[in-house]
Design a protein around this motif. Structure first.
Motif, PDB file in Angstrom:
ATOM      1  N   GLY A 217       0.801  -1.224   0.000  1.00 41.68           N
ATOM      2  CA  GLY A 217       0.000   0.000   0.000  1.00 41.68           C
ATOM      3  C   GLY A 217       0.827   1.265   0.000  1.00 41.68           C
ATOM      4  N   VAL A 218       2.091   1.151   0.374  1.00 39.66           N
ATOM      5  CA  VAL A 218       2.935   2.342   0.494  1.00 39.66           C
ATOM      6  C   VAL A 218       3.515   2.745  -0.853  1.00 39.66           C
ATOM      7  N   ARG A 219       3.631   1.820  -1.768  1.00 41.19           N
ATOM      8  CA  ARG A 219       4.325   2.112  -3.030  1.00 41.19           C
ATOM      9  C   ARG A 219       3.725   3.286  -3.804  1.00 41.19           C
ATOM     10  N   PRO A 220       2.408   3.328  -3.983  1.00 45.53           N
ATOM     11  CA  PRO A 220       1.879   4.487  -4.710  1.00 45.53           C
ATOM     12  C   PRO A 220       2.239   5.801  -4.044  1.00 45.53           C
ATOM     13  N   LEU A 221       2.240   5.799  -2.714  1.00 37.98           N
ATOM     14  CA  LEU A 221       2.595   7.024  -2.000  1.00 37.98           C
ATOM     15  C   LEU A 221       4.055   7.381  -2.222  1.00 37.98           C
ATOM     16  N   MET A 222       4.909   6.359  -2.308  1.00 36.65           N
ATOM     17  CA  MET A 222       6.326   6.629  -2.563  1.00 36.65           C
ATOM     18  C   MET A 222       6.512   7.207  -3.956  1.00 36.65           C
ATOM     19  N   PHE A 223       5.722   6.722  -4.889  1.00 33.24           N
ATOM     20  CA  PHE A 223       5.751   7.329  -6.230  1.00 33.24           C
ATOM     21  C   PHE A 223       5.368   8.801  -6.155  1.00 33.24           C
ATOM     22  N   THR A 224       4.308   9.049  -5.428  1.00 35.78           N
ATOM     23  CA  THR A 224       3.862  10.431  -5.280  1.00 35.78           C
ATOM     24  C   THR A 224       4.954  11.282  -4.657  1.00 35.78           C
ATOM     25  N   LEU A 225       5.563  10.738  -3.621  1.00 37.14           N
ATOM     26  CA  LEU A 225       6.630  11.443  -2.925  1.00 37.14           C
ATOM     27  C   LEU A 225       7.750  11.799  -3.886  1.00 37.14           C
ATOM     28  N   ARG A 226       8.146  10.803  -4.684  1.00 39.45           N
ATOM     29  CA  ARG A 226       9.234  11.042  -5.631  1.00 39.45           C
ATOM     30  C   ARG A 226       8.818  12.059  -6.696  1.00 39.45           C
ATOM     31  N   ALA A 227       7.591  11.938  -7.154  1.00 33.37           N
ATOM     32  CA  ALA A 227       7.117  12.887  -8.167  1.00 33.37           C
ATOM     33  C   ALA A 227       7.095  14.312  -7.606  1.00 33.37           C
ATOM     34  N   LEU A 228       6.599  14.431  -6.376  1.00 34.44           N
ATOM     35  CA  LEU A 228       6.560  15.745  -5.736  1.00 34.44           C
ATOM     36  C   LEU A 228       7.951  16.345  -5.630  1.00 34.44           C
ATOM     37  N   LEU A 229       8.883  15.505  -5.254  1.00 34.94           N
ATOM     38  CA  LEU A 229      10.238  15.989  -5.077  1.00 34.94           C
ATOM     39  C   LEU A 229      10.828  16.456  -6.403  1.00 34.94           C
ATOM     40  N   LEU A 230      10.717  15.615  -7.408  1.00 31.64           N
ATOM     41  CA  LEU A 230      11.268  15.988  -8.709  1.00 31.64           C
ATOM     42  C   LEU A 230      10.586  17.229  -9.265  1.00 31.64           C
ATOM     43  N   LEU A 231       9.279  17.255  -9.116  1.00 35.11           N
ATOM     44  CA  LEU A 231       8.505  18.386  -9.627  1.00 35.11           C
ATOM     45  C   LEU A 231       8.890  19.679  -8.920  1.00 35.11           C
ATOM     46  N   SER A 232       8.892  19.616  -7.589  1.00 37.90           N
ATOM     47  CA  SER A 232       9.110  20.865  -6.848  1.00 37.90           C
ATOM     48  C   SER A 232      10.560  21.320  -6.941  1.00 37.90           C
ATOM     49  N   TRP A 233      11.476  20.373  -6.884  1.00 36.21           N
ATOM     50  CA  TRP A 233      12.879  20.784  -6.932  1.00 36.21           C
ATOM     51  C   TRP A 233      13.205  21.385  -8.305  1.00 36.21           C
ATOM     52  N   GLY A 234      12.510  20.871  -9.318  1.00 33.09           N
ATOM     53  CA  GLY A 234      12.749  21.419 -10.654  1.00 33.09           C
ATOM     54  C   GLY A 234      12.327  22.864 -10.786  1.00 33.09           C
ATOM     55  N   PHE A 235      11.422  23.288  -9.948  1.00 30.69           N
ATOM     56  CA  PHE A 235      10.943  24.675  -9.976  1.00 30.69           C
ATOM     57  C   PHE A 235      12.027  25.667  -9.622  1.00 30.69           C
ATOM     58  N   TYR A 236      12.918  25.245  -8.710  1.00 33.05           N
ATOM     59  CA  TYR A 236      13.893  26.218  -8.213  1.00 33.05           C
ATOM     60  C   TYR A 236      14.819  26.732  -9.305  1.00 33.05           C
ATOM     61  N   PRO A 237      15.460  25.849 -10.078  1.00 34.64           N
ATOM     62  CA  PRO A 237      16.308  26.409 -11.147  1.00 34.64           C
ATOM     63  C   PRO A 237      15.515  27.195 -12.179  1.00 34.64           C
ATOM     64  N   ILE A 238      14.249  26.812 -12.380  1.00 34.13           N
ATOM     65  CA  ILE A 238      13.418  27.583 -13.323  1.00 34.13           C
ATOM     66  C   ILE A 238      13.207  28.992 -12.786  1.00 34.13           C
ATOM     67  N   ALA A 239      12.870  29.089 -11.506  1.00 33.06           N
ATOM     68  CA  ALA A 239      12.676  30.410 -10.905  1.00 33.06           C
ATOM     69  C   ALA A 239      13.962  31.218 -10.918  1.00 33.06           C
ATOM     70  N   TYR A 240      15.072  30.500 -10.880  1.00 35.22           N
ATOM     71  CA  TYR A 240      16.374  31.174 -10.932  1.00 35.22           C
ATOM     72  C   TYR A 240      16.612  31.748 -12.330  1.00 35.22           C
ATOM     73  N   ILE A 241      16.230  30.955 -13.334  1.00 35.53           N
ATOM     74  CA  ILE A 241      16.533  31.320 -14.717  1.00 35.53           C
ATOM     75  C   ILE A 241      15.621  32.395 -15.267  1.00 35.53           C
ATOM     76  N   LEU A 242      14.355  32.312 -14.940  1.00 33.65           N
ATOM     77  CA  LEU A 242      13.348  33.164 -15.577  1.00 33.65           C
ATOM     78  C   LEU A 242      13.677  34.659 -15.602  1.00 33.65           C
ATOM     79  N   PRO A 243      14.193  35.231 -14.508  1.00 30.16           N
ATOM     80  CA  PRO A 243      14.483  36.669 -14.571  1.00 30.16           C
ATOM     81  C   PRO A 243      15.448  37.044 -15.677  1.00 30.16           C
ATOM     82  N   SER A 244      16.271  36.100 -16.093  1.00 29.09           N
ATOM     83  CA  SER A 244      17.209  36.405 -17.179  1.00 29.09           C
ATOM     84  C   SER A 244      16.475  36.616 -18.489  1.00 29.09           C
ATOM     85  N   PHE A 245      15.264  36.093 -18.550  1.00 30.19           N
ATOM     86  CA  PHE A 245      14.505  36.225 -19.785  1.00 30.19           C
ATOM     87  C   PHE A 245      13.489  37.354 -19.707  1.00 30.19           C
ATOM     88  N   VAL A 246      12.855  37.492 -18.530  1.00 26.82           N
ATOM     89  CA  VAL A 246      11.821  38.519 -18.442  1.00 26.82           C
ATOM     90  C   VAL A 246      12.342  39.802 -17.809  1.00 26.82           C
TER      91      VAL A 246
END
Ligand SMILES: CC1=C(/C=C/C(C)=C/C=C/C(C)=C/C=O)C(C)(C)CCC1
Ligand SMILES: CC1=C(/C=C/C(C)=C/C=C/C(C)=C/C=O)C(C)(C)CCC1
Ligand SMILES: CC1=C(/C=C/C(C)=C/C=C/C(C)=C/C=O)C(C)(C)CCC1
Ligand SMILES: CC1=C(/C=C/C(C)=C/C=C/C(C)=C/C=O)C(C)(C)CCC1
Ligand SMILES: CC1=C(/C=C/C(C)=C/C=C/C(C)=C/C=O)C(C)(C)CCC1
Ligand SMILES: CC1=C(/C=C/C(C)=C/C=C/C(C)=C/C=O)C(C)(C)CCC1
Lengths: 250, 250, 250, 250, 250, 250
Positions: free
Chosen positions: E177-206
């Protein structure tokens, strides 16, 4: 309106007195709340909440008053920042329904009866307060002040009638030792609630600075009776009921 | 009135001393409250409340005093913001009834006797305080000050008489080990309460800055005895009764 | 926009009223939370969180309002610091998902059903709020305000439909005594949520200072119903379910 | 008196150090208090109170010091607001009696002996402090300063003699393992208390800015030993007694 | 850079939203922490800490922002006090290692594996953050900004790779029963951590004001997902594991 | 000394980072403290205290720094209020003895050995800190700074030698699983403590603004390792010992 040193100090002192009273009520009822079994604790929980709300509101009333006057040549002169005279209605909008719920909780009604009664009382009390508000902010000698008071009083009388009847009906269902306390509760309620329209009316007769003093002292006295003193007797009733029940189970 | 450096510092220090004393009382009584069984805890709960109320009020007295004077050329000169000299009456209006309830709680009276006694004492003490207030805010050398004090003293004497008699009656019902403590309690009460009218009177004789100092120091000393020290002995009585009861049950 | 004394006071008072209401809700729900067994506590925990969030946000709204106006010649004139009128959307972004989770928690769904439903509702409510924000900060008489509201309303209607259906489906699974409460819950939700778009629209019709007053009062009334009153009924449902379950186990 | 950068910083730092020390003492003793059985907890409760009182007082001393000097041209020059140099006596009036009670609590005396001893010590210590106060506020090179110190020292010596004798008598009644700790306790007391008159005297020899520094550092060192360090050893004694008693009962 | 009313309000509102979110997370996780058995509580304890740290840091970010701009002629103009744009790195230096520890705690690794993994991740994340800092404080259109980002990204990729692999390996050891939650956890981590470099980069464009807005909103969204939402799912995993374990023991 | 924008921000950020770290340490260790049995809790209690003390002190360091500089023309210029650079010694005077006691508590020494060791270490560390203070406040390129450091280092080396030996001796008495942790503990101590003299020395080589930055960053890094990280490993040791003991008793 200019206030004398004494007039300012009376209001200052009476507002601060109520801050301390509600603070003591909050601490005190929080401390003794756990001496009641869970089943008999709800009314006192509501009373504890009333103390917290009232203390927050009295701080704001106190601060509004001290911002509205400053001392010039031995007299307290308006600063230009108006004293928020209707702020007590904000307090009542919350505390009156809670106090009514507090009372209904100790009336030994069925869940259905409680719900119907609470609903009627909350609607009526909200209307009573809402209809008094425009009068409170009207000039002291206006007909608007009188008319709004009359409208408010309709619901005031309705509430008192409903409570009188309900408390009367409840007395038969109460343990014998609880009845004198219920009488006291009812007396406190009628007595303290009656203070509010009096404090509302008095400025129309005494006016000016004295009107401000009389109004603030009157409302403050009423609040001390209607809130912590009333809640204290609710606690007494709850405690006695718990003891009666404990004996029956033993 | 101009205060010297020493006069200002004495009042400043004594007011701050009482802030610390009431704070310590609140923390201390809160910590030891749970070492008493629930049945014997009520008096100390009331005492704990008195500490909280007094601390709040002393902060306001302290802040009123420091706002009323500032240093000019090595002397403390009035700022123009008056020192709220009657603020202590606000404190007493709450703490005196609570202290009386604290005492009655340890007198081993029946619920009915307690209720009657508390009611009488609360009414009398409220009148004593209310009748002293106009005198407190009158000029130091006025007849009004004397007359109001006389009126207040009527109730003062009544309270002391009632307490003396009730404590005397109560002694017979107390466990043997408790009697000396009850004597102490009564002595503390008579001693400390007697300080208040003295502190009230003294400024009429010494006047001016010295009158302010003597008055504040006198009231502060009285408060330290009447509140935390008195409550400490109430705790001693409660603890001894609990121990006696525990032995009887064992 | 210049506000009259009364207009300013109405907004001031209503915002402060909600501060007190959310504070009382936080204290009250924290106190009664432990009267529910752990299994039935989650919904009330979520409601307690909503109270804390709302209180923080209302302090900021209140402070923004009082910084935006000051009294000049008996009228409240803008200070030049703008009133942050869209700040409520910040509150909703957090509280609306939490309230939806609160409701779903009492619907007796399977974990999978809960997860799907929560996800749909959170996405839809976030879109509803996000799409309303640009309209809120548009001029009161602009087409942008209308268009954004329309876009937001799509998700508003979707949420209400989903909730209506889900609550309907849930009723069959509920203990008999819980059904009336679920009706009440649903009625409260539909009623209070409907207030928000009304409060959004009204300024377009009344405009100016009255628009500000009407909008703030409207949103505040809606918040009091949608947050503490709604949570109170969620507590009632949780409590009744716990009692039913306890009887079945006995 | 003008202070150099270093002189100001030494006083600033040492006062802040004691604030942190008393804060740590309060938190620490509160945390470990519950590891003692209720019967052996009283002394540590008193010590915990001393920490709270001292922290409150040190904040006031610290704030008085920072208000008394400001930097002008690289030197700390008086602001005109006097440094309240006798404020420590306010602290001692409360903490010295509490520390004496703390010590007497671990001396294994009968209740009657405790009461007599505490009474004597409290009266003597109050006189010691009260008689030192006028000297403290006298000029550094006055005979008044010496005479008051002499009067104070009479009670100082009396207290030390009484404590020495009582601790000696108590040692016979103590469990064997406790005796070394009681020696330590007595040594700490004699050592730390001896610091106070030294800190009082030193400014008469070094005078001026150095006198201020030496006085503040001296009193602060004494406070750290006399309060938290002393209480720590009281905790050690209480803990050892509890362990001895537990073994005897096992 | 001058900000428009809307631009200022978006940043103000989004920062305040995160303050409320972290506050709610702290209160909420503190309340539900005790519903997990002690053995499964560590991850949520770490998450609760992250909430407290983030809330402290967001207050500082919020206050830095409001001190950096004030309104002049309907626009928000810099005050001259710089907005501390790299302050978030201070937050990450603490919260990122704690979040990584939070994740590793639920991966069911041996103590040795945990220790090795935590060590590698903490060193890598600290380097990632430290190498990003000089770029963050470089001008938006500089090559330094790009080069530092590239260096930081090396460790970013390393961390994600390590986490991906470790989570993958961990899945086999988890209850079904824990596996789907671990998938979610991993997805959340990858998704959210990916936001940081994007937020870092964006001002260079806008660039300019829009860059500031986009950056703050981006980082804030990422923080809400990476901290409270992530911790919520960690709680879900811990809770499910505890339930599985309880069933196995039954 | 004038600081650049970046130099000011580095110090500002690193000090705030440590405030957050100590705050998190205090909350975290308070939360997990109760997961250790009472017998193994003392070391963590001491560590919790260190967190509170350090947080209080870092607030003062942070506020001293922000009061010492303000921005003028894009640079941070001294305000004339000196930065209290030796304030950290105040912190160490309390925290170093507590950390040493924390370590000795986990060394499984006899009470007598503990007492002797603690006494030696406290005296030596106090001397080390006291002898370093005059050097810290000496000019960066003075011989005084070197001489005082040399004197301080004598005690520094003595402490490290004593600890090395004691930890080595202690390893034989430790459960097998605890030894690697004790190695870690010793490594952390030697590593972090070595940072302090380095941070002391570096300004003599880099001087000026860079010296300020390097010094503050160096001391801050050392504090984070020497306080929360060290305490975390002390908790690990305590936990492992408790588990070993529990297994032996089972
Ligand atoms: C009849 C009447 C009034 C009654 C007010 C009452 C009865 C208020 C009660 C308040 C309480 C009980 C507050 C305590 O918590 C008004 C509004 C003054 C307006 C004039 C007519
Ligand atoms: C007789 C008398 C007075 C008595 C006051 C008393 C007795 C006050 C007691 C206060 C207490 C006990 C407070 C503590 O909590 C006044 C009012 C000064 C006025 C003059 C005459
Ligand atoms: C449909 C609609 C709206 C709906 C808002 C709602 C339904 C808000 C609910 C908020 C709640 C429930 C907060 C309580 O916690 C907006 C955004 C005003 C924009 C206009 C169209
Ligand atoms: C003999 C003597 C003094 C003694 C003071 C003492 C002994 C103070 C003790 C204070 C303590 C123990 C405080 C801690 O809590 C004075 C007043 C300086 C005046 C000069 C003569
Ligand atoms: C790759 C990369 C970066 C990554 C930052 C990350 C991944 C931050 C994560 C922060 C978290 C998870 C905080 C929450 O608590 C930087 C530094 C922006 C610089 C540019 C390159
Ligand atoms: C040798 C040496 C020093 C050593 C300082 C040390 C070792 C400080 C340790 C502090 C700790 C551990 C604080 C944490 O809580 C000084 C004084 C810089 C002066 C120069 C020589």
């Amino acid at each position: 309106t200019i206030l004398s040193l004494n007039q300012y100090n009376i209001v200052y002192n009476v507002l601060s007195f109520v801050i301390a009273t509600m603070l003591a009520g909050f601490i005190g009822f929080l401390l003794i709340r756990s001496s009641l079994p869970a089943k008999h604790r709800n009314a006192l929980t509501l009373g504890t909440l009333v103390m917290a709300i009232a203390d927050y509101h009295y701080f704001r009333i106190f601060n509004s008053f001290t911002a509205a006057y400053h001392i010039v040549g031995g007299k307290y002169v308006p600063t230009g920042i108006p004293f928020n005279e209707a702020y007590r209605y904000v307090d009542w909008l919350l505390t009156v329904p809670l106090l009514l719920a507090e009372l209904v909780t100790v009336l030994e009604l069925t869940p259905k009866e409680s719900k119907v009664l609470i609903s009627k009382l909350v609607v009526a009390s909200s209307l009573m307060i809402a209809l008094g508000y425009p009068g409170q902010i009207s000039p002291v000698h206006s007909t608007a002040r009188t008319l709004w008071a009359a409208a408010s009083s309709v619901f005031f009388v309705y509430i008192l009638y409903v409570l009188f009847v309900e408390i009367q009906k409840s007395l038969d269902k109460q343990p014998e030792g609880v009845r004198p306390l219920m009488f006291t509760l009812r007396a406190l309620l009628l007595l303290s609630w009656g203070f509010y329209p009096i404090a509302y009316i008095l400025p129309s007769f005494v006016g000016g600075a004295t009107g401000i003093v009389v109004s603030q002292v009157g409302y403050s006295i009423a609040d001390v009776v209607a809130k912590p003193l009333f809640t204290y007797f609710v606690y007494k009733v709850s405690k006695l009921k718990a003891e009666v029940e404990e004996k029956e189970e033993a």
